[in-house]
Design a protein around this motif. Sequence first.
Motif, PDB file in Angstrom:
ATOM      1  N   TYR A 389       0.919  -1.200   0.215  1.00  0.00           N
ATOM      2  CA  TYR A 389       0.018  -0.066  -0.077  1.00  0.00           C
ATOM      3  C   TYR A 389       0.988   1.232  -0.086  1.00  0.00           C
ATOM      4  N   SER A 390       0.706   1.887  -1.164  1.00  0.00           N
ATOM      5  CA  SER A 390       1.366   3.286  -1.391  1.00  0.00           C
ATOM      6  C   SER A 390       3.092   3.136  -1.278  1.00  0.00           C
ATOM      7  N   SER A 391       3.513   3.258  -2.522  1.00  0.00           N
ATOM      8  CA  SER A 391       4.988   3.108  -2.664  1.00  0.00           C
ATOM      9  C   SER A 391       5.437   4.267  -3.373  1.00  0.00           C
ATOM     10  N   CYS A 392       6.838   4.599  -3.537  1.00  0.00           N
ATOM     11  CA  CYS A 392       7.540   5.655  -4.252  1.00  0.00           C
ATOM     12  C   CYS A 392       6.958   6.870  -3.714  1.00  0.00           C
ATOM     13  N   LEU A 393       6.866   7.183  -2.518  1.00  0.00           N
ATOM     14  CA  LEU A 393       6.425   8.132  -1.871  1.00  0.00           C
ATOM     15  C   LEU A 393       7.564   9.444  -2.012  1.00  0.00           C
ATOM     16  N   THR A 394       8.875   9.113  -2.159  1.00  0.00           N
ATOM     17  CA  THR A 394       9.882   9.711  -1.880  1.00  0.00           C
ATOM     18  C   THR A 394      10.601  10.007  -3.137  1.00  0.00           C
ATOM     19  N   LYS A 395      10.779   9.122  -4.023  1.00  0.00           N
ATOM     20  CA  LYS A 395      11.362   9.271  -5.208  1.00  0.00           C
ATOM     21  C   LYS A 395      10.873   8.295  -6.325  1.00  0.00           C
ATOM     22  N   GLU A 396      11.377   8.404  -7.228  1.00  0.00           N
ATOM     23  CA  GLU A 396      10.382   7.680  -8.515  1.00  0.00           C
ATOM     24  C   GLU A 396      11.329   6.710  -9.187  1.00  0.00           C
ATOM     25  N   ASP A 397      11.043   6.572 -10.457  1.00  0.00           N
ATOM     26  CA  ASP A 397      11.622   5.461 -11.338  1.00  0.00           C
ATOM     27  C   ASP A 397      11.994   4.146 -10.481  1.00  0.00           C
ATOM     28  N   GLY A 398      10.670   3.778  -9.863  1.00  0.00           N
ATOM     29  CA  GLY A 398      10.647   2.697  -8.943  1.00  0.00           C
ATOM     30  C   GLY A 398       9.388   1.978  -9.120  1.00  0.00           C
ATOM     31  N   GLY A 399       9.032   1.104  -8.130  1.00  0.00           N
ATOM     32  CA  GLY A 399       7.871   0.414  -8.200  1.00  0.00           C
ATOM     33  C   GLY A 399       7.566  -0.373  -7.000  1.00  0.00           C
ATOM     34  N   ALA A 400       6.316  -0.666  -6.704  1.00  0.00           N
ATOM     35  CA  ALA A 400       6.080  -1.548  -5.562  1.00  0.00           C
ATOM     36  C   ALA A 400       6.795  -2.890  -5.541  1.00  0.00           C
ATOM     37  N   ILE A 401       6.802  -3.487  -6.611  1.00  0.00           N
ATOM     38  CA  ILE A 401       7.742  -4.706  -6.773  1.00  0.00           C
ATOM     39  C   ILE A 401       8.721  -4.631  -7.794  1.00  0.00           C
ATOM     40  N   VAL A 439       6.542   5.725 -12.291  1.00  0.00           N
ATOM     41  CA  VAL A 439       6.230   5.255 -10.897  1.00  0.00           C
ATOM     42  C   VAL A 439       5.490   3.787 -11.620  1.00  0.00           C
ATOM     43  N   TYR A 440       5.796   2.632 -11.179  1.00  0.00           N
ATOM     44  CA  TYR A 440       5.246   1.465 -11.687  1.00  0.00           C
ATOM     45  C   TYR A 440       4.793   0.474 -10.546  1.00  0.00           C
ATOM     46  N   ALA A 441       3.585  -0.287 -10.566  1.00  0.00           N
ATOM     47  CA  ALA A 441       3.168  -1.201  -9.388  1.00  0.00           C
ATOM     48  C   ALA A 441       4.124  -2.472  -9.723  1.00  0.00           C
ATOM     49  N   ILE A 442       4.595  -3.030 -10.899  1.00  0.00           N
ATOM     50  CA  ILE A 442       5.217  -4.069 -11.072  1.00  0.00           C
ATOM     51  C   ILE A 442       6.375  -3.379 -11.959  1.00  0.00           C
ATOM     52  N   TYR A 443       7.799  -3.756 -11.709  1.00  0.00           N
ATOM     53  CA  TYR A 443       8.717  -2.997 -12.659  1.00  0.00           C
ATOM     54  C   TYR A 443       9.808  -4.140 -12.729  1.00  0.00           C
ATOM     55  N   LEU A 444       9.798  -4.642 -14.163  1.00  0.00           N
ATOM     56  CA  LEU A 444      10.986  -5.497 -14.524  1.00  0.00           C
ATOM     57  C   LEU A 444      11.920  -4.659 -15.279  1.00  0.00           C
ATOM     58  N   ASP A 445      13.041  -4.552 -14.866  1.00  0.00           N
ATOM     59  CA  ASP A 445      14.189  -3.596 -15.111  1.00  0.00           C
ATOM     60  C   ASP A 445      15.149  -4.112 -16.005  1.00  0.00           C
ATOM     61  N   THR A 457      -3.281  -8.278  -8.454  1.00  0.00           N
ATOM     62  CA  THR A 457      -4.000  -7.309  -8.617  1.00  0.00           C
ATOM     63  C   THR A 457      -3.448  -5.743  -8.128  1.00  0.00           C
ATOM     64  N   VAL A 458      -3.443  -5.076  -9.309  1.00  0.00           N
ATOM     65  CA  VAL A 458      -3.247  -3.363  -9.030  1.00  0.00           C
ATOM     66  C   VAL A 458      -4.298  -2.581  -8.892  1.00  0.00           C
ATOM     67  N   ILE A 459      -4.387  -1.723  -7.917  1.00  0.00           N
ATOM     68  CA  ILE A 459      -5.314  -0.680  -7.768  1.00  0.00           C
ATOM     69  C   ILE A 459      -4.828   0.602  -7.602  1.00  0.00           C
ATOM     70  N   ASN A 460      -5.319   1.408  -8.494  1.00  0.00           N
ATOM     71  CA  ASN A 460      -4.555   2.767  -8.762  1.00  0.00           C
ATOM     72  C   ASN A 460      -3.091   2.998  -8.785  1.00  0.00           C
ATOM     73  N   ALA A 461      -2.829   3.297 -10.076  1.00  0.00           N
ATOM     74  CA  ALA A 461      -1.290   3.422 -10.487  1.00  0.00           C
ATOM     75  C   ALA A 461      -1.232   4.321 -11.531  1.00  0.00           C
ATOM     76  N   VAL A 462       0.014   4.707 -11.484  1.00  0.00           N
ATOM     77  CA  VAL A 462       0.365   5.454 -12.950  1.00  0.00           C
ATOM     78  C   VAL A 462       0.624   4.461 -13.996  1.00  0.00           C
ATOM     79  N   ASN A 463       1.409   3.602 -13.668  1.00  0.00           N
ATOM     80  CA  ASN A 463       1.550   2.368 -14.612  1.00  0.00           C
ATOM     81  C   ASN A 463       1.080   1.055 -13.865  1.00  0.00           C
ATOM     82  N   GLY A 464       0.658   0.063 -14.425  1.00  0.00           N
ATOM     83  CA  GLY A 464       0.558  -0.987 -13.814  1.00  0.00           C
ATOM     84  C   GLY A 464       1.884  -1.964 -13.990  1.00  0.00           C
TER      85      GLY A 464
END
Length: 598
Positions: A389-401, A439-445, A457-464
Motif C-alpha cells: 500500500y503506497s510506494s515511491c512516496l519520496t523518489k521515483e523510477d521505481g515500483g511496488a515490486i 512510477v510502476y506497480a510491477i517493474y521488470l528492469d 491485482t493492481v489498484i490505482n497506479a500511474v503504470n501497472g
Amino acid sequence: MAVYYISPNGDDSRSGNSQDTAWKTCEKVNCSKFFPGDRIRFERGGKWNETLIPTSSGTAENPIVIEPYGEGAPPILTGEIEITEWVNEGNNIYSKTNPDFKNLELLTIDGNTREKGRFPKKTYLTTTSASGNASVTTKSAEFPSSLDFKGGEIVVTKNSWIQDKGKITGHSNGTLTYAGTSKYPASEGWGFFVQNHASCLTEFGDWWFDSSAKKLFMHFGEEYPSAHVIKVANSVSVVDVKRVNHLRFENIDIIYGHKQCVALTNAKDNTFKCCNIRYAGAHGFQHYDLGGFSDGTTIEGCTIQDTFNNAIKANNNFSITIKNCAISRNYIHPGTAGNGDGNGSTIALGIDNYRGGKYIVEDNLIEDSGYDAIHFSMSDVSVKRNKIYSSCLTKEDGGAIYCFGKGGGEKYVNRQICENTIVNTLALTVPNGWKAQEVYAIYLDEDCQNVIVENNTVINAVNGIYLHAAKNNQIRFNKVYNTTYSGLYVKANNETEASTGNTITDNEFHFFSGCGVRLVSKNNLTNIGTINRNRYVKPTGGDLFDVNYGGDKYSSIASWTKAYGYDANSSTDPTTKIPIPDPDPIKSKSAESDEDCF
C-alpha cells in the motif's frame, strides 16, 4: 539445556538460573557462554539500554532462544538517549551537548520521527544549472540574502531515482558547492533543499546536530522542552550478531538503532519471530558479509516501522525468508536514505547474487514506502501474497515490486511475482512541479529475465506492469485497475537492449485515462513476444494502445492487431463500468500473526 533470566532488578553476580537469581545486564549475557538448547529470558516490562552481542551458537535442532518471561509488555532492547536538561539558547531554540552522541540521524518527538529542519520546508529549490557533482545553482531570489548555508547538508535530487546528501562547502548568492555525494552529477530542472543548519530552525520540531561540538539544537516554538519526550537513536546496533548461528529471538522489542536495529555479520540460520523493530537511522535489519555470508535468516511475524534507508537489507545472502510481517514507514522523509543506487527500498534483496539459495517474501503487509517496497535481483525468488500500500512516496523510477537484471539477466531463474495486491502506486510531485510518469506497480528492469508475473491485482497506479528491456518473462492472469498512464508499458533501450520473448496473456486492464498498452522502441516493435487473450476496459472511450509516445495510437483491437499482430484473440468493452476493488480492507495496523506470537 539451561534457562537464564535477566531482570532490571537483577544482579550480575548471581547465577541467573532462576527468576530470584536473575542477572541484570546485557553485558553479562555478552560475556557468558551458552550451549545449544539454552534459553535466555528477559523480563517483560523491562528495558535495557545496551547492545546485545551474543557470542554462542545453537544448532538446527537446538537453537539458543532469546525470549520474554513474566507478564506485561515485551522486553525492550534499545539504543536510545532521552534528551533532558536542555539549555535555553533564546528565540525558542534549546540545546543539549553530550560527548557520547554519535552523528545523530534519527530523532523522535513523543514517539514520532522528525526530519531535520530544512529550507525550504516542504518544497524544493529548482536547479537552474549544475556543475557536475560539485555545485548547484538556483535563482538568487530563492535564498534570503541574510542566509549562508555553508556547513549544512544539501539534499539534491539528481535524477528520478537518485537523491543524495552531502556537506555544503560554500554558499554564494544562489550557488551551493558541496562534497560527499555519489558519482551521479546533478542536473538542471531537478531540485534540492538544505538541512541540518542553524538557519533551518524556524518552527516547532526543527532540529540540527553540530557533530564537531556534539551538540543538538531544537526549535520548540512557544512550548517548553519538558512538555515533550525527545529521544535520539545513538547505539550503532541494538542487537549485533557476528559469526554466531542458530539463534531464535521471540517477542523482543528492538528499537532506536543509530545505523541499524539488528546487524547480522557472517551469521547463519538465525530467526526473529514476532519481534518489534522500530526507529532505525538506516536499516531495521542489515546483513554484512565480511569474508563470509549471512545466510538463512528468517524474519516472521515481525513489525518493522520507521526506518530511514531499508527495513530489511540483505545483499548476497544465500537465502532469506520474510513472512507475515507488518512493515511501514520506510524512507518517508527525503534526505534520510543513503547516496547512490539501491537505497531507500523497504525490502532490498541482493545486488548480484548467483550462488543459489531461496528467497521468500510472502504474506507481508508493506505500507508507506519511500521507494520500492520490494527490490530484488537474484535467482530463486518467491514474492507472493503480499499486500503493498503506497510506494515511491519520496523518489521515483521505481515500483511496488522491482526486479533488476542488468549484467547477465539470463542467469537468473525461478523467479515468481504472484498473487500480490498492490494499491496506490501514484505519481509524486518532483522538484520542478512536473507530475512524473516513472512510477510502476510491477517493474521488470534492464535485462530482467525468467520472471513469472501471475494473478496479481493492481489498484490505482500511474503504470501497472512495466517491462524495460526485459526478456523471456511470463505476464499472465493479472488484473490492473485504474491506471492513469499505462496498464502495460513495454520499452526498449535500443535495438540490442529490447524487450523480447515475453508472453503477455489473459490479463485485464481497466482504466479511465491513458492507454491499456504502451510500446516504446525504435525497433523490434513486433518482436516483444506474445500479447494475446487480454481484456481492455475503458469506459471513457478513446485510445487503447499507444506506440512511441503518441506516434501511433489505436482505439480498436482490430486496428492494433492489423498493425503489429498483437491481441488477435483479445476483447474490449468500453461500456463496462470498472469494478475497482475497495482498497481499504487491505490496509491495517499490523499483519496477521500466529497465535503463538503472543
